[in-house]
Motif scaffolding. Structure first.
Motif, mmCIF file in Angstrom:
data_model
loop_
_atom_site.group_PDB
_atom_site.id
_atom_site.type_symbol
_atom_site.label_atom_id
_atom_site.label_comp_id
_atom_site.label_asym_id
_atom_site.label_seq_id
_atom_site.Cartn_x
_atom_site.Cartn_y
_atom_site.Cartn_z
ATOM 1 N N VAL A 116 0.841 -1.200 0.000
ATOM 2 C CA VAL A 116 0.000 0.000 0.000
ATOM 3 C C VAL A 116 0.875 1.249 0.000
ATOM 4 N N ALA A 117 1.939 1.226 0.801
ATOM 5 C CA ALA A 117 2.836 2.389 0.880
ATOM 6 C C ALA A 117 3.420 2.738 -0.478
ATOM 7 N N PHE A 118 3.747 1.720 -1.266
ATOM 8 C CA PHE A 118 4.426 1.967 -2.538
ATOM 9 C C PHE A 118 3.484 2.021 -3.740
ATOM 10 N N ASP A 119 2.327 1.388 -3.629
ATOM 11 C CA ASP A 119 1.420 1.303 -4.778
ATOM 12 C C ASP A 119 0.074 1.983 -4.551
ATOM 13 N N GLY A 120 -0.156 2.497 -3.350
ATOM 14 C CA GLY A 120 -1.445 3.095 -3.044
ATOM 15 C C GLY A 120 -1.572 4.512 -3.567
ATOM 16 N N ARG A 121 -2.614 5.163 -3.125
ATOM 17 C CA ARG A 121 -2.894 6.542 -3.537
ATOM 18 C C ARG A 121 -2.873 7.438 -2.309
ATOM 19 N N ASP A 122 -2.629 8.715 -2.509
ATOM 20 C CA ASP A 122 -2.649 9.680 -1.405
ATOM 21 C C ASP A 122 -4.052 10.189 -1.154
ATOM 22 N N ARG A 123 -4.365 10.354 0.109
ATOM 23 C CA ARG A 123 -5.645 10.921 0.528
ATOM 24 C C ARG A 123 -5.382 12.017 1.549
ATOM 25 N N LEU A 124 -6.039 13.143 1.399
ATOM 26 C CA LEU A 124 -5.918 14.230 2.368
ATOM 27 C C LEU A 124 -6.922 14.019 3.494
ATOM 28 N N ILE A 125 -6.434 14.037 4.735
ATOM 29 C CA ILE A 125 -7.319 13.894 5.882
ATOM 30 C C ILE A 125 -7.086 15.037 6.860
ATOM 31 N N ASP A 126 -8.046 15.205 7.765
ATOM 32 C CA ASP A 126 -7.958 16.246 8.781
ATOM 33 C C ASP A 126 -7.045 15.806 9.921
ATOM 34 N N ALA A 127 -6.655 16.777 10.720
ATOM 35 C CA ALA A 127 -5.991 16.520 12.001
ATOM 36 C C ALA A 127 -6.779 17.237 13.078
ATOM 37 N N GLY A 128 -6.821 16.655 14.248
ATOM 38 C CA GLY A 128 -7.355 17.352 15.409
ATOM 39 C C GLY A 128 -6.212 17.930 16.218
ATOM 40 N N GLU A 129 -6.540 18.892 17.044
ATOM 41 C CA GLU A 129 -5.531 19.494 17.917
ATOM 42 C C GLU A 129 -6.139 19.688 19.300
ATOM 43 N N LEU A 130 -5.475 19.161 20.316
ATOM 44 C CA LEU A 130 -5.918 19.321 21.697
ATOM 45 C C LEU A 130 -4.753 19.862 22.506
ATOM 46 N N GLU A 131 -4.936 21.078 23.042
ATOM 47 C CA GLU A 131 -3.882 21.743 23.808
ATOM 48 C C GLU A 131 -2.560 21.807 23.038
ATOM 49 N N GLY A 132 -2.674 22.084 21.737
ATOM 50 C CA GLY A 132 -1.495 22.255 20.912
ATOM 51 C C GLY A 132 -0.877 20.965 20.425
ATOM 52 N N ARG A 133 -1.418 19.825 20.842
ATOM 53 C CA ARG A 133 -0.898 18.525 20.407
ATOM 54 C C ARG A 133 -1.832 17.950 19.344
ATOM 55 N N LEU A 134 -1.244 17.473 18.278
ATOM 56 C CA LEU A 134 -2.033 16.969 17.159
ATOM 57 C C LEU A 134 -2.477 15.530 17.395
ATOM 58 N N PHE A 135 -3.650 15.194 16.857
ATOM 59 C CA PHE A 135 -4.091 13.812 16.840
ATOM 60 C C PHE A 135 -4.795 13.556 15.515
ATOM 61 N N PHE A 136 -4.833 12.313 15.133
ATOM 62 C CA PHE A 136 -5.376 11.939 13.822
ATOM 63 C C PHE A 136 -6.501 10.922 13.952
ATOM 64 N N ASN A 137 -6.675 10.428 15.152
ATOM 65 C CA ASN A 137 -7.684 9.420 15.435
ATOM 66 C C ASN A 137 -8.640 9.957 16.501
ATOM 67 N N ILE A 138 -8.330 9.725 17.770
ATOM 68 C CA ILE A 138 -9.186 10.132 18.884
ATOM 69 C C ILE A 138 -8.338 10.803 19.954
ATOM 70 N N ALA A 139 -8.874 11.868 20.533
ATOM 71 C CA ALA A 139 -8.324 12.453 21.753
ATOM 72 C C ALA A 139 -9.477 12.581 22.745
ATOM 73 N N GLY A 140 -9.159 12.817 23.999
ATOM 74 C CA GLY A 140 -10.252 12.963 24.938
ATOM 75 C C GLY A 140 -9.798 13.118 26.361
ATOM 76 N N LEU A 141 -10.792 13.258 27.236
ATOM 77 C CA LEU A 141 -10.545 13.370 28.664
ATOM 78 C C LEU A 141 -11.617 12.593 29.410
ATOM 79 N N GLY A 142 -11.288 12.249 30.650
ATOM 80 C CA GLY A 142 -12.204 11.430 31.429
ATOM 81 C C GLY A 142 -11.678 10.011 31.555
ATOM 82 N N LEU A 143 -12.589 9.043 31.483
ATOM 83 C CA LEU A 143 -12.220 7.651 31.714
ATOM 84 C C LEU A 143 -11.157 7.161 30.747
ATOM 85 N N ASP A 144 -11.295 7.472 29.451
ATOM 86 C CA ASP A 144 -10.317 6.953 28.491
ATOM 87 C C ASP A 144 -8.936 7.551 28.730
ATOM 88 N N ALA A 145 -8.886 8.805 29.198
ATOM 89 C CA ALA A 145 -7.587 9.410 29.518
ATOM 90 C C ALA A 145 -6.960 8.742 30.732
#
Length: 302
Positions: A116-145
């Motif tokens: 996939v790395a060598f034969d796949g295609r590029d896709r543009l995706i969003d990034a999230g930012e929490l307190e200046g730190r980037l995330f690409f999947n999930i960020a959060g606070l509470g039980l999961d933190a």
């Protein structure tokens, strides 16, 4: 023009570690690169934050594709160095959750992931930012933190999905959240929350879908607020997290936003892509649209 490639390997990602894993991964990467006659360098990380440093160095030498071989933490470090730039991220997943790899359909067999790395295609995706730190999947606070913090405290021993479950079962009996004030694009919500998840993608990993409607390229965060409840209620409804039906659970709200502020009245424990941190009494999250190029499987066949 041919790509200049950097392969960045985390030798300790995943639950099934062996003393020779770094050598085995590096040898496999080198073999695949040689077979394809590619212009590539292979690096092995030595500490937390090293993947980000290696990526910056590779970019300085003209890398156009950076391959992160590891878990969500390694992917986050490499991707964070690539945001808003022309180089692409590829992933060879080998972590405990592999949330982003699952989201974009990257196979888990290393050779197939390199294809996939060598034969796949590029896709543009969003990034999230929490307190200046980037995330690409999930960020959060509470039980999961809290679970993320305890998972990190345990070091390298007994990691993996079952360790997450063990910690979560323990934490749900001790976690007693205070009331929080959440401002989502100007709307104010006051709630005693079991967790507040900021979702760029749909799942934490391992099929635990916290935000079924989230899309990684829609220019918005899905904010999932799970109100506090008894440990028994948490366990009763937990299977819905893995069936994609968390929205059917009582006192779960899901909204979309471009910016979020959470006030908790005390220092906030939070995580970004599973990596734990402690912030102030007020934390801010926002979306950064179309921030990252990621290599994904081609969809031409079938």
């Amino acid at each position: 023009m041919s790509e200049r490639i950097a392969v960045i390997i985390n030798p300790i990602s995943g639950a099934g570690r062996r003393p020779d894993i770094a050598r085995r991964r590096a040898e496999l990467a080198a073999s695949i690169i040689e077979q394809r006659h590619l212009d590539a360098e292979v690096f092995v990380t030595e500490r937390s934050g090293h993947a980000r440093e290696l990526t910056h160095s590779a970019l300085g030498r003209g890398a156009t594709l950076c391959i992160a071989w590891g878990g969500d933490g390694t992917v986050n470090e490499v991707a964070s160095a690539l945001v808003d730039g022309p180089a692409s991220l590829a992933v060879v997943p080998s972590g405990s959750g592999n949330g982003l790899a699952r989201e974009v359909g990257i196979p888990f067999q290393p050779r197939a992931a390199f294809d996939v790395a060598f034969d796949g295609r590029d896709r543009l995706i969003d990034a999230g930012e929490l307190e200046g730190r980037l995330f690409f999947n999930i960020a959060g606070l509470g039980l999961d933190a809290r679970v993320a913090h305890q998972f990190a405290v345990g070091g390298l021993a007994r990691r993996g999905f079952m360790k997450y479950i063990e910690i979560a079962l323990r934490e749900i009996f001790t976690f007693a959240p205070d009331e929080s004030t959440i401002v989502i694009d100007g709307e104010t919500i006051r709630v005693r929350a079991l967790l507040v998840a900021f979702a760029n993608a749909r799942q934490y990993g391992n099929g635990a879908v916290i935000a079924p409607a989230a899309r990684i390229d829609d220019g918005r965060l899905d904010v999932v607020i799970v109100e506090h409840r008894s440990p028994w209620a948490v366990m009763f409804h937990a299977p819905k997290l893995f069936s994609g039906k968390v929205a059917q659970v009582p006192r779960v709200r899901s909204l979309t936003a471009t910016a979020v502020e959470v006030s908790c009245g005390q220092a906030v424990m939070y995580h970004v892509d599973g990596e734990p941190y402690v912030g102030g009494a007020i934390v801010h999250a926002r979306i950064r649209p179309a921030a990252l190029r990621i290599r994904v499987p081609n969809l031409e066949s079938g």
